[in-house]
Design an enzyme around this catalytic site. Structure first.
Site, PDB file in Angstrom:
ATOM      1  N   PRO A   1       0.820  -1.217   0.000  1.00 58.01           N
ATOM      2  CA  PRO A   1       0.000   0.000   0.000  1.00 58.01           C
ATOM      3  C   PRO A   1       0.854   1.269   0.000  1.00 58.01           C
ATOM      4  O   PRO A   1       1.737   1.437   0.832  1.00 58.01           O
ATOM      5  CB  PRO A   1      -0.803  -0.121   1.301  1.00 58.01           C
ATOM      6  CG  PRO A   1      -0.747  -1.568   1.664  1.00 58.01           C
ATOM      7  CD  PRO A   1       0.585  -2.043   1.186  1.00 58.01           C
TER       8      PRO A   1
ATOM      9  N   ASN B   1       7.966   2.790  -0.240  1.00 54.13           N
ATOM     10  CA  ASN B   1       9.286   2.322  -0.635  1.00 54.13           C
ATOM     11  C   ASN B   1       9.414   2.053  -2.132  1.00 54.13           C
ATOM     12  O   ASN B   1      10.482   2.220  -2.711  1.00 54.13           O
ATOM     13  CB  ASN B   1       9.658   1.056   0.146  1.00 54.13           C
ATOM     14  CG  ASN B   1      11.155   0.853   0.204  1.00 54.13           C
ATOM     15  OD1 ASN B   1      11.919   1.810   0.161  1.00 54.13           O
ATOM     16  ND2 ASN B   1      11.584  -0.393   0.285  1.00 54.13           N
TER      17      ASN B   1
ATOM     18  N   ARG C   1      15.144  -0.044   5.451  1.00 53.06           N
ATOM     19  CA  ARG C   1      14.303  -0.394   4.309  1.00 53.06           C
ATOM     20  C   ARG C   1      15.156  -0.703   3.083  1.00 53.06           C
ATOM     21  O   ARG C   1      16.259  -0.203   2.931  1.00 53.06           O
ATOM     22  CB  ARG C   1      13.341   0.764   3.984  1.00 53.06           C
ATOM     23  CG  ARG C   1      12.447   1.195   5.133  1.00 53.06           C
ATOM     24  CD  ARG C   1      11.353   0.191   5.430  1.00 53.06           C
ATOM     25  NE  ARG C   1      10.436   0.042   4.327  1.00 53.06           N
ATOM     26  CZ  ARG C   1       9.408   0.857   4.096  1.00 53.06           C
ATOM     27  NH1 ARG C   1       9.195   1.909   4.875  1.00 53.06           N
ATOM     28  NH2 ARG C   1       8.588   0.635   3.074  1.00 53.06           N
TER      29      ARG C   1
END
Length: 273
Positions: free
Chosen positions: A2, A168, A258
């Site tokens: 999402p 991301n 990340r």
């Protein structure tokens, strides 16, 4: 995964079946709101703000955030007492909202809370300009990004306080399209206004698509991305092998680093990288 465009679509679809409708029942399956009953309350509007989804119901706001795995599903209203079969496990349902038109179920929501409208700023007041919002302001987004000129652009883009909606996937694709390494300092990005404008354009063109594509190609598989998730694959632009690493954010030491992906030939890496 999402991101702002996904949440925008969720809000659009929920608006059709909830906005202007009276809730026939509500079932909150989290301890904080287990006894809350919004039956009889009118849903005045549904909207997205960055990655946050807001439902305004009878003077209160149902605030949810999808995080990594959350999703709102919409099912037909029960017919003759029989409900449609859910597409996701019932134990992952966090809230069930019923109107005459449909049943909306929030599954695996990362955040779910109900708060008075007067306290809405406590939940979303920190957000920067929404890339898909009616109040989008590119100049404000640029000012916010430049408040920390030495910060890595890959971290600044993910910080929802600067501009809301980038996750991301988009941060990696934006860095590739802007020919900068994610760890490059904000102040060193050659054309930051162009990058911000490109972020807006990418989310706009994808907001009505069920499958995201940043390449202009088919919205599926490897063809949909330039670098994200393609470590070890040849760059579509130059043929060099795409690299992968992790980028941690010193401003949020408790958050996990990340994934970043980049082309070593197309994207300028900072000295010392």
């Amino acid at each position: 995964m999402p991101e702002g465009d996904t949440v925008w679509r969720q809000a659009r679809d929920l608006r059709v079946v909830l906005e202007g409708q009276e809730l026939l029942s509500s079932d909150f399956r989290i301890p904080a709101h287990a006894t809350l009953d919004l039956a009889g309350a009118l849903v005045s509007r549904v909207e997205s703000r960055g990655k946050h989804l807001l439902m305004f119901v009878g003077g209160q706001v149902i605030h949810s955030h999808l995080s990594m795995e959350g999703h709102w599903d919409i099912y037909p209203a029960p017919i003759n007492g029989r409900s449609a079969k859910w597409r996701r496990p019932a134990f992952t349902a966090r809230v069930v909202l019923q109107t005459e038109l449909a049943t909306a179920v929030g599954f695996s929501l990362g955040t779910l809370e109900v708060l008075p409208e007067a306290l809405l700023a406590d939940a979303v007041g920190h957000l920067g300009p929404d890339l898909l919002g009616p109040d989008w302001d590119s100049d404000q987004a640029l000012r916010r990004l430049l408040t920390e000129p030495g910060r890595a652009i890959g971290l600044a883009l993910l910080d929802q306080r600067n501009l809301a909606g980038i996750g991301n996937i988009y941060r990696n694709e934006l860095c590739f399209l802007s020919r900068v390494h994610p760890s490059m300092a904000v102040a060193e990005v050659p054309d930051l206004p162009r990058m911000v404008a490109l972020a807006k354009r990418l989310l706009e063109v994808n907001k009505d698509r069920s499958q995201r594509s940043t390449t202009g190609g088919p919205a599926r598989g490897e063809a949909a991305s330039w670098v994200y998730g393609l470590a070890g694959k040849p760059c579509k632009r130059c043929g060099a092998l795409i690299r992968h690493d992790k980028l941690a954010d010193p401003a949020f030491p408790t958050r996990a680093a990340r994934d970043i992906y980049w082309c070593p030939r197309c994207q300028d890496e900072p000295d010392g990288s």
